[in-house]
Write an enzyme that holds these catalytic residues in place. Structure first.
Site, PDB file in Angstrom:
ATOM      1  N   GLU A 108       0.384  -0.662   0.099  1.00  0.00           N
ATOM      2  CA  GLU A 108      -0.104   0.438   0.309  1.00  0.00           C
ATOM      3  C   GLU A 108       0.759   1.349   0.391  1.00  0.00           C
ATOM      4  O   GLU A 108       1.736   1.187   0.520  1.00  0.00           O
ATOM      5  CB  GLU A 108      -0.864  -0.018   1.179  1.00  0.00           C
ATOM      6  CG  GLU A 108      -1.971   1.189   1.297  1.00  0.00           C
ATOM      7  CD  GLU A 108      -2.520   1.405   2.276  1.00  0.00           C
ATOM      8  OE1 GLU A 108      -2.484   0.524   2.876  1.00  0.00           O
ATOM      9  OE2 GLU A 108      -3.955   1.377   1.957  1.00  0.00           O
TER      10      GLU A 108
ATOM     11  N   MET B  83       0.419  -3.339   9.543  1.00  0.00           N
ATOM     12  CA  MET B  83      -0.791  -3.154   7.445  1.00  0.00           C
ATOM     13  C   MET B  83      -1.350  -4.482   6.964  1.00  0.00           C
ATOM     14  O   MET B  83      -1.190  -5.723   7.660  1.00  0.00           O
ATOM     15  CB  MET B  83       0.621  -3.389   6.376  1.00  0.00           C
ATOM     16  CG  MET B  83       0.428  -3.694   4.572  1.00  0.00           C
ATOM     17  SD  MET B  83      -1.215  -1.678   4.508  1.00  0.00           S
ATOM     18  CE  MET B  83      -2.158  -2.832   3.096  1.00  0.00           C
ATOM     19  N   GLU B  84      -2.642  -4.113   6.985  1.00  0.00           N
ATOM     20  CA  GLU B  84      -3.417  -5.040   6.539  1.00  0.00           C
ATOM     21  C   GLU B  84      -4.034  -5.729   5.811  1.00  0.00           C
ATOM     22  O   GLU B  84      -5.139  -6.084   5.641  1.00  0.00           O
ATOM     23  CB  GLU B  84      -5.079  -3.638   6.994  1.00  0.00           C
ATOM     24  CG  GLU B  84      -5.344  -3.026   5.212  1.00  0.00           C
ATOM     25  CD  GLU B  84      -4.807  -1.936   6.114  1.00  0.00           C
ATOM     26  OE1 GLU B  84      -4.112  -1.447   6.619  1.00  0.00           O
ATOM     27  OE2 GLU B  84      -5.465  -0.391   4.852  1.00  0.00           O
TER      28      GLU B  84
ATOM     29  N   GLU C 266      -5.914  -2.629  12.738  1.00  0.00           N
ATOM     30  CA  GLU C 266      -5.414  -3.351  11.346  1.00  0.00           C
ATOM     31  C   GLU C 266      -6.807  -4.202  11.138  1.00  0.00           C
ATOM     32  O   GLU C 266      -7.376  -4.931  10.367  1.00  0.00           O
ATOM     33  CB  GLU C 266      -4.320  -4.463  11.606  1.00  0.00           C
ATOM     34  CG  GLU C 266      -3.120  -3.580  12.016  1.00  0.00           C
ATOM     35  CD  GLU C 266      -3.215  -2.452  10.570  1.00  0.00           C
ATOM     36  OE1 GLU C 266      -3.393  -2.366   9.658  1.00  0.00           O
ATOM     37  OE2 GLU C 266      -2.896  -1.071  10.610  1.00  0.00           O
TER      38      GLU C 266
ATOM     39  N   ARG D 224       7.605  10.106   2.908  1.00  0.00           N
ATOM     40  CA  ARG D 224       6.830  11.333   3.408  1.00  0.00           C
ATOM     41  C   ARG D 224       7.767  11.964   5.265  1.00  0.00           C
ATOM     42  O   ARG D 224       7.565  12.643   5.631  1.00  0.00           O
ATOM     43  CB  ARG D 224       5.678  10.111   3.866  1.00  0.00           C
ATOM     44  CG  ARG D 224       4.628  11.333   4.921  1.00  0.00           C
ATOM     45  CD  ARG D 224       3.232  11.265   4.338  1.00  0.00           C
ATOM     46  NE  ARG D 224       2.902  10.135   3.076  1.00  0.00           N
ATOM     47  CZ  ARG D 224       2.551   9.268   4.283  1.00  0.00           C
ATOM     48  NH1 ARG D 224       2.305   9.241   5.077  1.00  0.00           N
ATOM     49  NH2 ARG D 224       2.117   8.763   2.904  1.00  0.00           N
TER      50      ARG D 224
HETATM   51 ZN   LIG Z   1      -5.023   1.676   8.886  1.00  0.00          ZN
END
Ligand SMILES: [Zn+2]
Ligand SMILES: *[C@@H]1O[C@H](CO)[C@@H](O)[C@H](O)[C@H]1NC(C)=O
Ligand SMILES: *[C@@H]1O[C@H](CO)[C@@H](O)[C@H](O)[C@H]1NC(C)=O
Ligand SMILES: *[C@@H]1O[C@H](CO)[C@@H](O)[C@H](O)[C@H]1NC(C)=O
Ligand SMILES: *[C@@H]1O[C@H](CO)[C@@H](O)[C@H](O)[C@H]1NC(C)=O
Ligand SMILES: *[C@@H]1O[C@H](CO)[C@@H](O)[C@H](O)[C@H]1NC(C)=O
Length: 941
Positions: A197, A337-338, A372, A868
């Site tokens: 993602e 992270m899901e 998550e 980021r």
């Molecule tokens: Zn999330």
């Protein structure tokens, strides 16, 4: 994905001297592209922004793949058969892939995403016939692989086949990448893992890498035959040993349900699992971790089982996969992270060890895990159509994590924590001109990366919490259920959610109300007045700088809101009164009995707005708090504190009101109001640091703490969650503001550990390391460094980093930053944390700033400009500056390095914050110093 604050990592309730722009490293993304560095790509010449002049000089017939970042709707993937073969020795991998697609119109070209992959074979077949390829090439500008064909495809089915090569060794740890750890025998072990993602699946296999291009996946992974296992979203279907070669095993997984590419996950590792635990629905919940850390997954497993059981019931839809795995990854770019069925975590956000993790770590694990798992429905089952609506995933999961924990850990009072975890820091950002609306148009990968921010997560969850309160919890859950039912295995937009909630929302127009919170930035200030038995409410936009200029026409709603106003009164403190203040109404009112002495508006701070009262109304509230603060809920107390500090900063009230309000704190025992006060005092101290009022300010705070800090504050054994938390905050606050008994206790416990090896209690370590280390010499620093290097527990390591960065020795801090650069010392994932820690030390702030300026070019090389957190590091560091000189330095720096990458918004925020700081100092520093001079007590503690 899960958000992560440095303070939580350090095991403290709040990091002292918190930076004005809240630093979040929930997605330490990088986006560097070897073939075409997107950061050097000149956005002003992007195809979407051609000037008329330019377009007239260009051929009108731009090829479709040249046009933009979005895929063509003509080709839709149905099934990916992906076989990945990572070679852990060479660090390379190969991808063998077949994609079945539907062709919706006759086209003679196909394009899909790739990045950092070398495609060596592209074959197209339709109805069993090979379609000759005219040319196949990469178009790096838009990260496409393009195939042009000798003849057009017919509408119908079609198959694409690819072979591709990639590299696992990536500095930025995204895509399919290598992670390392040291085993007990000091051997370095390698694993291959993935994180896709938002736009990195294309780094592992050619794919239609947009969230709405859902397809089924048949995954095969090649792993070393011995010791290693392979994991993916689905369960294993079969394993073929010595295939494709000796000592290799090809593991084939079951075909998945339809899902988005960013949710796919591939892992080849030598981890073990704890015995699985069955959920109520019947599927197993498994946890994996590296050798030595496996036992520390037990707590996450417990929470996961309870939490997933809650969600199955709350959402009213079964979990659709055969298993749920949780795995701790040694190098991980975000908090967690899901991936559907295989949730990956950074170790520090999932491992919990009784006796060495603090309650703050425990909370972090519980929060991250339930965040998550909420995504298994919100995000995985129903996915946003495009990244514009990212907040549907993140805002919702960030709210649901509290709902689930309210059930799982009722004694934690998580809805109260919501205020200091989510709401207050969001308001602080959203009250600046450089904020942005929740729903925001994004197209290129930079913009997509940038939107994983405070607004999507925290404002998103805050407005959902507000909406639930407007509708009522039952109606809200019915609407959510109806939405999930309709869109399962599909994609949705913000309006779809509103439409389903509307069915259960009675007369309220969900869209009209919520648009004012999601499609414009900012929020209102509600001004409350009392006329006889009428309490009246008016609204205006609230800004940190109340004199800032802006054009109301910049917003489709002219910066007005539909506000659901709730209120409690002295007459019936447990009863909620409410009314609507509509966007175009000049005012609204509620009548109260004549004997009412006080009213508290925005009950439990559920509404997304600030409240100001007339002076005698403030006074009545303060009197009540001083007489008996328990009449008001801890959330209401925190709300009053939060508003009072901000309203003083924006000059709506005087600081004397805020300081009078603080008087009640000698009775306050709840950690949430204290955490809020901590954050506010630290923010004030940043502004006063180096001014005349500073010493008296510290003294004033010490006097507030006089009766709160005792030897008992340092006893945390066998105390409950809330009590330990308040002790952590108070000790932290005491040390920060120089309470002598606190500082000497911290130093004593630190020295005892150095001397006897006896560690301080886990819950105190964050504070002890940080403040105990403040005044130590080089020898102790080296001692701590050695302990850090030997330490296996990542949470403990982070607390130690907090200590290493708090010494009052410039040279040592400079050295620390240099040492942190070396990945052998500090994992890349923790590097920015070190810079933030140093910058949070008042002595370290100039050191960190100078370091960044001097090392900028190397940092750009290492992380890429689209990273980021890197983008936000300068603003994070600079947001405490408060002089014209520093402002100029920062401006000069930006001028010298004009390319901000994914940090453009952060730079804007930093400049606005510094300007506001300068104004604040000019306006308030002197009067506040005078006020303090008259109001500090003689005796000191
Ligand atoms: Zn999330
Ligand atoms: C980027 O575009 C701007 C505006 O057209 C131009 O002034 C600048 O020279 C370009 N930079 C590069 C590296 O092409
Ligand atoms: C991809 O191709 C480039 C250029 O030929 C080469 O330098 C690189 O090593 C290749 N990568 C892989 C993983 O094969
Ligand atoms: C691993 O390395 C550490 C420090 O380098 C050393 O003290 C320890 O004995 C080593 N362990 C093994 C099993 O070799
Ligand atoms: C396979 O592994 C075994 C045991 O580790 C080793 O003895 C053998 O040489 C390996 N064979 C190949 C072809 O690598
Ligand atoms: C308000 O509610 C609390 C908790 O339910 C209760 O303890 C208290 O007595 C109530 N106060 C009044 C005035 O009803």
């Amino acid at each position: 994905m899960s958000l992560m604050k440095v303070s939580l990592l350090l095991g403290m309730a709040s990091i002292g001297l918190t930076i004005a722009v809240v630093f979040l490293c929930y997605s330490l993304y990088t986006y560097t592209c070897e073939t075409n560095d997107a950061s050097s790509y000149n956005k002003t010449t992007s195809s979407t922004t051609f000037s008329p002049l330019m377009s007239s000089t260009l051929p009108a017939s731009e090829a479709p793949w040249e046009k933009d970042f979005r895929l063509s709707p003509d080709i839709i993937p149905k099934l990916y058969e992906v076989k990945l073969h990572p070679d852990l020795i060479t660090g390379l991998f190969t991808c063998e892939e077949k994609i079945s697609v539907r062709v919706l119109s006759r086209v003679n070209y196909i394009y899909l995403h790739i990045d950092r992959l070398n495609v060596t074979k592209s074959v197209v077949t339709q109805n069993g016939v090979n379609i000759p390829v005219k040319s196949a090439f990469s178009y790096p500008k838009n990260q496409y692989w393009v195939i042009t064909l000798e003849k057009s495809l017919e509408v119908g089915e079609c198959t694409l086949e690819f072979l591709a090569d990639g590299n696992l060794r990536k500095q930025d740890i995204v895509g399919f990448y290598e992670s390392r750890y040291k085993a007990a025998n000091n051997e370095t072990r390698l694993i291959a893992t993935s994180k896709f993602e938002p736009t990195y699946a294309r780094q592992a296999f050619p794919c239609f890498d947009e969230p709405s291009m859902k397809a089924k996946f048949l995954v095969k992974l090649v792993k070393p035959k011995d010791k290693y296992i392979a994991l993916s979203n689905m369960n294993v279907k079969n394993s073929i040993e010595d295939s494709p070669g000796p000592n290799q095993t090809t593991v084939e997984f079951e075909v998945s349900v339809p899902m988005s590419t960013y949710l796919v996950c591939f892992i080849v590792c030598d981890f073990n699992a704890l015995p699985s635990v069955k959920s109520t629905q019947g599927f197993p919940v498994n946890v994996y971790a590296r050798e030595g850390q496996l036992e520390n997954m037990k707590y996450a497993q417990d929470i996961a089982v309870k939490s997933i059981n809650f969600y199955v019931e709350y959402f009213g839809i079964n979990y659709p996969l055969p298993k749920l795995d949780l795995i701790a990854i040694p190098d991980f770019v975000s908090g967690a992270m899901e991936h559907w069925g295989l949730v990956t975590f950074r170790e520090a956000s999932v491992l919990y060890k009784k006796g060495s993790s603090s309650v703050v770590n425990m909370k972090r694990v519980a929060m991250t895990t339930s965040h998550e798992l909420a995504h298994m429905w919100f995000g995985d089952l129903v996915t946003m159509g495009w990244w514009n609506d990212l907040w549907l995933n993140e805002g919702f999961a960030s709210y649901m994590q509290y709902k689930s924990l309210a059930k799982v850990e009722p004694s934690w009072e998580v809805d109260t924590m919501f205020l200091t975890d989510m709401l207050h820091s969001t308001l602080q950002l959203d009250q600046t001109l450089s904020s942005h609306p929740i729903v925001q148009t994004v197209s290129n990968p930079d913009q997509i990366t940038e939107i994983f921010d405070v607004i999507s997560y925290q404002k998103g969850s805050s407005v959902i919490r507000m909406l639930e309160n407007m509708m009522g919890a039952d109606n809200f859950s019915k609407g959510v259920n109806s939405y999930l039912q309709e869109f399962q295995f599909k994609n949705a937009e913000t309006n779809h959610l509103w439409a389903h909630l509307q069915r259960f929302a009675g007369n309220m127009s969900v869209t009209q109300v919520m648009d004012t919170y999601t499609r414009q930035m900012g929020f209102p200030l509600i001004t409350v007045k009392k006329n006889g038995d009428q309490i009246t409410f008016t609204q205006q936009r609230y800004l940190a700088n109340s004199k800032a200029n802006y054009d109301p026409n910049d917003s489709p709603f002219k910066y007005t809101w539909h506000v659901y106003i709730t209120m409690t009164t002295s007459d019936a403190p447990n009863q909620t009164l409410s009314t609507w203040l509509y966007r175009n109404a000049s005012e609204a009112s509620i009548s109260v009995p004549a004997k009412t002495t006080w009213v508290k508006v925005n009950r439990h701070q559920v509404g997304y707005f600030r409240v100001n009262y007339e002076p005698d109304m403030w006074k009545a509230l303060i009197d009540q708090l001083i007489t008996d603060h328990t009449v008001l809920d801890p959330r209401d107390r925190s709300n009053l504190l939060d508003d009072a500090f901000n309203l003083a900063e924006s000059e709506h009230i005087g600081y004397n009101t805020t300081f009078s309000l603080m008087k009640y704190l000698s009775k306050e025992d709840h950690f949430v109001p204290w955490t809020d006060v901590y954050n506010k005092l630290a923010r004030l101290e940043d502004k006063l640091y180096g001014t005349d009022g500073h010493a008296n300010f510290q003294k004033y705070v010490r006097s507030l703490l006089r009766d709160k800090i005792t030897t008992d504050t340092w006893v945390v054994e066998n105390k409950d969650f809330l009590e330990v938390n308040v002790k952590i905050v108070l000790n932290d606050l005491g040390c920060n503001f120089g309470v002598k008994t606190c500082l000497s206790k911290a130093e004593e416990l630190l020295r005892k550990w150095f001397k006897t090896g006896e560690k301080p209690d886990a819950d105190l370590r964050g504070v002890v390391y940080r403040y105990g280390m403040e005044n130590v010499g080089k020898e102790e620093w080296d001692q701590m460094w050695t302990k850090f290097k030997e330490e296996a527990n990542p949470q403990e390591q982070l607390k130690m980093l907090g200590g290493l960065g708090s010494v009052k020795d410039i040279e040592q801090l400079e050295k620390f930053l240099e040492m942190a650069k070396d990945e052998k010392n500090i994992r890349s994932q923790d590097y920015f944390t070190v810079i933030i820690i140093v910058a949070n030390n008042p002595i370290g702030l100039p050191v960190a700033w100078k370091y960044l300026q001097n090392n900028w070019d190397n940092l750009v090389k290492r992380f890429g400009l689209n990273h980021r957190v890197f983008g936000r590091i300068i603003p994070s560091v600079c947001s405490k500056f408060k002089t014209e000189d520093k402002l100029k330095e920062v401006e000069d720096f930006f001028a010298k390095h004009p390319n901000a990458g994914a940090g453009a918004a952060g730079r804007k925020q930093a400049l606005e914050t510094i300007q506001n700081n300068i104004k604040w100092v000019n306006k308030h520093a002197k009067p506040l110093a005078e006020w303090l001079e008259q109001n500090v007590s003689e005796e000191d503690v």
